[in-house]
Design an enzyme around this catalytic site. Structure first.
Site, PDB file in Angstrom:
ATOM      1  N   ARG A  41       2.992   8.334   5.786  1.00 15.09           N
ATOM      2  CA  ARG A  41       3.520   7.127   5.869  1.00 15.09           C
ATOM      3  C   ARG A  41       4.906   6.734   6.519  1.00 15.09           C
ATOM      4  NH1 ARG A  41       2.686   2.358   2.065  1.00 15.09           N
ATOM      5  NH2 ARG A  41       4.638   1.481   1.422  1.00 15.09           N
ATOM      6  N   LEU A  94       5.130  -2.329   4.984  1.00 14.17           N
ATOM      7  CA  LEU A  94       4.026  -1.130   4.607  1.00 14.17           C
ATOM      8  C   LEU A  94       3.436  -1.376   3.209  1.00 14.17           C
ATOM      9  CD1 LEU A  94       6.020   1.991   5.812  1.00 14.17           C
ATOM     10  CD2 LEU A  94       3.666   1.391   6.371  1.00 14.17           C
ATOM     11  N   SER A  95       2.207  -1.708   3.527  1.00 15.40           N
ATOM     12  CA  SER A  95       1.581  -2.123   1.944  1.00 15.40           C
ATOM     13  C   SER A  95       1.589  -1.269   0.984  1.00 15.40           C
ATOM     14  CB  SER A  95       0.129  -2.685   2.083  1.00 15.40           C
ATOM     15  OG  SER A  95       0.174  -3.837   3.023  1.00 15.40           O
ATOM     16  N   CYS A  96       1.435  -1.320  -0.287  1.00 23.50           N
ATOM     17  CA  CYS A  96       1.241  -0.450  -1.450  1.00 23.50           C
ATOM     18  C   CYS A  96       0.484   0.556  -1.067  1.00 23.50           C
ATOM     19  CB  CYS A  96       0.892  -1.058  -2.701  1.00 23.50           C
ATOM     20  SG  CYS A  96       1.812  -2.467  -3.118  1.00 23.50           S
TER      21      CYS A  96
END
Length: 387
Positions: A41, A94-96
């Site tokens: 990520r 940045l999504s979960c």
């Protein structure tokens, strides 16, 4: 903690362990974990993130505070990392990690698939899709923001991900490389654009967040003109960039005193944590926005309809709960009526709901069965709750 590779490895390890502990890895799609291990990520996170300090969004720069930056990137499984603000509101993130994993599971990508992603953002989700599609597949990602598109394309190129990033309006899909086996949107929409149906191969799937609560996976029919499918999960996503800003509770109330007040005897705890109830209220009251909070006295809530009516529900120290309402509508009364109707109907669970996009353009959510079950039309935008 310094910003060296060893520190990032430790943050990644903690993030993976948190996903393990919460059982958030999709069991039917082990490739998701392998893809996230191969494409961390943090590689896709910009050097500036935004953190809410309780009053305002504050910038967190990697060069200034690398440890806090890394902790934001690799926060808990259910925490997003805000990457962009527009008009002092989050516009990209940045999504979960858990939600990204769950949606990838729903997309059901296979090697060789042709995929259209709508909303490139940082490029992380597109890279994960490309990892699964492999060298025989193809991923096209459409981004409306020129800066995000350029940055994401550069990051994707550095990682070796085979993704074509195109600048455009996601509601139009991307016709030049259609049709696609899968279409996935990373932002919320109120209605499914016709282009998404037309650009998906019959039998292919479209996965997208709907409004402010859940996301669906629809399968396009053999005629290529309609689609139907089930609710797959709960999540809150950014709206499409052209979605009109919704007035806040404070703006709707405009410092007006309530027109009516009364005591509530209902246990409000389900309003704060029962996802099935929240889904039912969303369907019954599509234009009513509400949020809840909990303090030492109990559950509190704020409601408004985006125009003139508003309400607050306040837990008092003496154990009572009072509802204050203003405007032409009595929103707490409407909420209680919808709540009672849901219970009377058997408290239908959220995963018993689906959505259909008909050939004539009609769109509706249904419960139990798309032909015989109760249905709710998909209509006007509702926006999202803000302070």
């Amino acid at each position: 903690m310094s910003d060296d590779p060893d520190d990032l490895v430790e943050h990644r390890r903690r993030s993976t362990a948190a996903m393990d502990d919460s059982g958030a890895w999709p069991k039917d799609s082990p490739w998701v974990r392998a893809a996230m291990d191969a494409l961390p990520r943090d590689v896709f996170a910009p050097d500036r993130l935004w953190d809410w300090d309780g009053h305002a969004w504050t910038p967190i720069d990697r060069t200034v505070d690398p440890d806090r930056w890394a902790r934001l990137v690799h926060a808990g499984p259910y925490d997003a990392a805000v990457t962009e603000l527009v008009d002092d509101r989050p516009s990209s993130s940045l999504s979960c990690t858990s939600i990204v994993a769950d949606m990838l599971d729903s997309v059901d990508v296979e090697p060789g698939h042709r995929i259209l992603e709508l909303g490139t953002g940082t490029g992380w989700n597109a890279a994960l899709l490309a990892h699964r599609a492999g060298p025989t597949g193809h991923v096209t990602s459409v981004e409306a923001d020129p800066t995000l598109a350029t940055t994401a394309a550069a990051t994707l190129a550095r990682t070796g991900a085979r993704v074509d990033v195109e600048l455009g309006d996601g509601t139009l899909g991307w016709a030049p490389t259609a049709p696609y086996d899968r279409i996935v949107a990373t932002y919320a929409v109120e209605r499914v654009p016709r282009a998404w149906i037309e650009q998906t191969t019959p039998g292919g799937d479209i996965v997208f967040p709907w409004t402010r609560l859940g996301y669906f996976a629809l399968t396009v029919a053999k005629d290529g003109r309609s689609a139907t499918g089930w609710l797959h999960g709960l999540a809150q996503f950014m709206n499409a960039r052209d979605t009109p800003a919704t007035p806040t509770h404070r703006q709707v109330r405009a410092d007006r005193d309530p027109d009516h007040e009364h005591l509530l005897s209902r246990d409000l705890r389900p309003l704060h944590k029962n996802a099935h109830l929240l889904w039912a209220l969303r369907l019954a009251l599509p234009d009513v926005l509400f949020d809840t909070s909990v303090d030492a006295d109990g559950v509190n809530a704020r409601l408004h309809d985006g125009t003139e009516s508003w309400a607050t529900v306040s837990a008092l120290p003496d154990g009572r709960t009072i509802a204050s309402q203003g405007g032409p509508r009595r929103l707490v009364d409407e909420l209680e009526a919808a709540w009672d109707a849901w219970i009377a109907a058997g408290a239908v669970g959220l995963y018993d709901h689906g959505m259909t996009v008909a050939p004539d353009g009609e769109q509706f959510v249904w419960a139990g069965d798309p032909d015989t079950g109760p249905r709710w039309p998909v209509s006007a935008p509702a926006g999202s709750m803000t302070e």
